[in-house]
Design an enzyme around this catalytic site. Structure first.
Site, PDB file in Angstrom:
ATOM      1  N   CYS A 110      -2.565  -1.597 -10.114  1.00 30.83           N
ATOM      2  CA  CYS A 110      -2.837  -0.229  -9.691  1.00 30.83           C
ATOM      3  C   CYS A 110      -3.448   0.583 -10.840  1.00 30.83           C
ATOM      4  O   CYS A 110      -2.892   0.611 -11.942  1.00 30.83           O
ATOM      5  CB  CYS A 110      -1.558   0.443  -9.211  1.00 30.83           C
ATOM      6  SG  CYS A 110      -1.809   2.132  -8.609  1.00 30.83           S
ATOM      7  N   ASN A 146      -7.508 -11.220  -3.173  1.00 29.70           N
ATOM      8  CA  ASN A 146      -7.400  -9.915  -2.525  1.00 29.70           C
ATOM      9  C   ASN A 146      -8.661  -9.124  -2.840  1.00 29.70           C
ATOM     10  O   ASN A 146      -9.284  -9.315  -3.872  1.00 29.70           O
ATOM     11  CB  ASN A 146      -6.138  -9.208  -3.041  1.00 29.70           C
ATOM     12  CG  ASN A 146      -6.024  -7.766  -2.596  1.00 29.70           C
ATOM     13  OD1 ASN A 146      -5.818  -6.871  -3.398  1.00 29.70           O
ATOM     14  ND2 ASN A 146      -6.153  -7.514  -1.311  1.00 29.70           N
ATOM     15  N   GLY A 147      -9.043  -8.240  -1.924  1.00 27.19           N
ATOM     16  CA  GLY A 147     -10.165  -7.355  -2.171  1.00 27.19           C
ATOM     17  C   GLY A 147     -11.333  -7.559  -1.223  1.00 27.19           C
ATOM     18  O   GLY A 147     -11.950  -8.625  -1.223  1.00 27.19           O
ATOM     19  N   MET A 194       0.847  -1.191   0.000  1.00 22.77           N
ATOM     20  CA  MET A 194       0.000   0.000   0.000  1.00 22.77           C
ATOM     21  C   MET A 194       0.882   1.239   0.000  1.00 22.77           C
ATOM     22  O   MET A 194       1.665   1.459   0.942  1.00 22.77           O
ATOM     23  CB  MET A 194      -0.929  -0.012   1.215  1.00 22.77           C
ATOM     24  CG  MET A 194      -1.989  -1.099   1.147  1.00 22.77           C
ATOM     25  SD  MET A 194      -3.032  -1.200   2.635  1.00 22.77           S
ATOM     26  CE  MET A 194      -1.933  -2.119   3.750  1.00 22.77           C
ATOM     27  N   HIS A 218      -6.729  -9.366  -7.343  1.00 17.86           N
ATOM     28  CA  HIS A 218      -7.729  -8.495  -6.724  1.00 17.86           C
ATOM     29  C   HIS A 218      -9.043  -8.770  -7.445  1.00 17.86           C
ATOM     30  O   HIS A 218      -9.140  -8.562  -8.655  1.00 17.86           O
ATOM     31  CB  HIS A 218      -7.313  -7.036  -6.881  1.00 17.86           C
ATOM     32  CG  HIS A 218      -8.180  -6.080  -6.134  1.00 17.86           C
ATOM     33  ND1 HIS A 218      -7.704  -4.904  -5.617  1.00 17.86           N
ATOM     34  CD2 HIS A 218      -9.505  -6.105  -5.808  1.00 17.86           C
ATOM     35  CE1 HIS A 218      -8.682  -4.246  -5.017  1.00 17.86           C
ATOM     36  NE2 HIS A 218      -9.788  -4.967  -5.129  1.00 17.86           N
ATOM     37  N   GLY A 251      -5.543  -5.914   2.929  1.00 17.55           N
ATOM     38  CA  GLY A 251      -4.991  -4.586   2.760  1.00 17.55           C
ATOM     39  C   GLY A 251      -5.320  -3.686   3.927  1.00 17.55           C
ATOM     40  O   GLY A 251      -4.772  -3.806   5.015  1.00 17.55           O
ATOM     41  N   ARG A 252      -6.280  -2.798   3.724  1.00 15.17           N
ATOM     42  CA  ARG A 252      -6.564  -1.773   4.714  1.00 15.17           C
ATOM     43  C   ARG A 252      -7.060  -2.309   6.048  1.00 15.17           C
ATOM     44  O   ARG A 252      -6.832  -1.707   7.085  1.00 15.17           O
ATOM     45  CB  ARG A 252      -7.553  -0.764   4.120  1.00 15.17           C
ATOM     46  CG  ARG A 252      -6.811   0.247   3.279  1.00 15.17           C
ATOM     47  CD  ARG A 252      -7.583   0.750   2.091  1.00 15.17           C
ATOM     48  NE  ARG A 252      -6.695   1.633   1.325  1.00 15.17           N
ATOM     49  CZ  ARG A 252      -5.760   1.191   0.462  1.00 15.17           C
ATOM     50  NH1 ARG A 252      -5.616  -0.101   0.260  1.00 15.17           N
ATOM     51  NH2 ARG A 252      -4.982   2.040  -0.175  1.00 15.17           N
TER      52      ARG A 252
END
Length: 348
Positions: free
Chosen positions: A114, A225-226, A33, A185, A247-248
């Site tokens: 990205c 991912n996601g 990230m 993702h 991730g976040r």
């Protein structure tokens, strides 16, 4: 703070075990990230999980080859660690991969996911999905220079090119050059009209497409991912794919990583309590300050450590208000810990 005074440094040593005592796995990872997963963040996260695979922020080939800073710097405690590269020139990527291997990275990941305008203007990121042969050439060039794994992080599609056939055509090009490790993702990316943040939220998640990819390419190691927020969700995804990337959620609530080693890796090694994590950061921060760094560069990654617990807001507020001040040192961190209240008992 008697527990602080009697902090057992051996617990820190366990968490920061040497490279030979860890192993490289794509079963669980924390996503790369930009502006978040810098070396200070990764050192902090490694204190909480021994086995989580950590990623650098995306680093462009231009930054490594022409930049003035050391964009490959990391602490040995961060292993297993993957360098994520951004670029589309096979020769430049191969040069960077070789440098990264020499520095001790465990793997290289090529960013093909990205969607930002800046990344597109550099001809890398998600726009490369439209050029599968170029991506394959980039992977092959890196493979020819290094022995560490070369992996690819991608989306399930871009713009109107979001059919399963489009995705498999892209994957086939990678398979043809021997790429065997993908992180997908489970959203397509809109290259125009959406910000990177919106591209993480608006395109619909399609986990089933990633599951189907694994069924059709059983020899590939495929991580998903996601939109994944809990370790329980990770366990569910692992019934269909080989790995999960958070991730976040992992950044905003970092102590959820305390479950990773036990639940996903069957490692019963005791984890550090939140307070012990804070105390284990003290010598690291003192060295960073001695090297000319600033306290807030490290503590900004620690704001979510007490997420969901009494005192979490006081912890965040104290660090946010004081860590940026001139001359701020580890006393700020210890004072912030005192705001939480009684020492937090070991969670596991």
């Amino acid at each position: 703070m008697s527990q602080t005074q009697h902090f057992d440094q051996s617990s820190n040593n366990n968490a920061l075990s040497n490279r030979e005592e860890t192993y490289f796995s794509g079963r669980f990872s924390v996503a790369p990230m930009i502006d978040w997963t810098d070396r200070h963040c990764r050192y902090f996260l490694r204190l909480i999980s021994r086995h989580a695979q950590l990623y650098t922020e995306m680093v462009t080939t231009g930054a490594i080859l022409q930049g003035r800073g050391d964009y490959l710097l990391f602490n040995q405690a961060e292993h297993p660690l993957v360098l994520q590269l951004g670029g589309s020139n096979p020769h430049a990527l191969a040069q960077c991969a070789k440098l990264a291997e020499q520095r001790g990275y465990d793997a290289i990941n090529l960013n093909v996911g990205c969607p930002s305008d800046r990344v597109q203007n550099g001809r890398f990121g998600a726009c490369l999905m439209a050029e599968p042969q170029l991506v394959a050439d980039c992977v092959k060039a890196m493979q020819d220079e290094v022995v560490i794994p070369i992996t690819v992080k991608t989306r399930i599609g871009i713009d109107e090119l979001d059919s399963y056939t489009f995705l498999t055509t892209f994957v086939d090009a990678l398979v043809a050059v021997g790429c065997s490790d993908l992180i997908v993702h489970a959203r397509k990316a809109w290259l125009q009209g959406l910000s990177p943040k919106e591209n993480r939220q608006i395109p619909e998640l399609n986990y089933e497409r990633v599951y189907q990819l694994k069924r059709d390419y059983p020899a590939l190691h495929i991580a998903i991912n996601g939109g994944i927020n809990t370790i329980e969700e990770c366990v569910q995804h692992l019934e269909h794919v080989d790995g999960v990337m958070l991730g976040r959620a992992a950044y905003q609530n970092p102590y959820l990583l305390a479950e990773v080693d036990r639940v996903l890796f069957d490692d019963e090694t005791p984890v550090l309590s939140r307070e012990q994590v804070v105390m284990a950061m003290v010598p690291y921060i003192e060295q960073h300050l001695a090297d000319g760094g600033r306290l807030a560069q490290v503590t900004r990654h620690m704001l979510g450590l007490f997420q969901g617990l009494p005192g979490a807001r006081r912890w965040r507020r104290y660090l946010s208000e004081h860590a940026h001040q001139t001359g701020a040192n580890v006393d700020v961190l210890l004072n912030a810990l005192a705001q939480v209240g009684e020492p937090i008992a070991r969670d596991h």
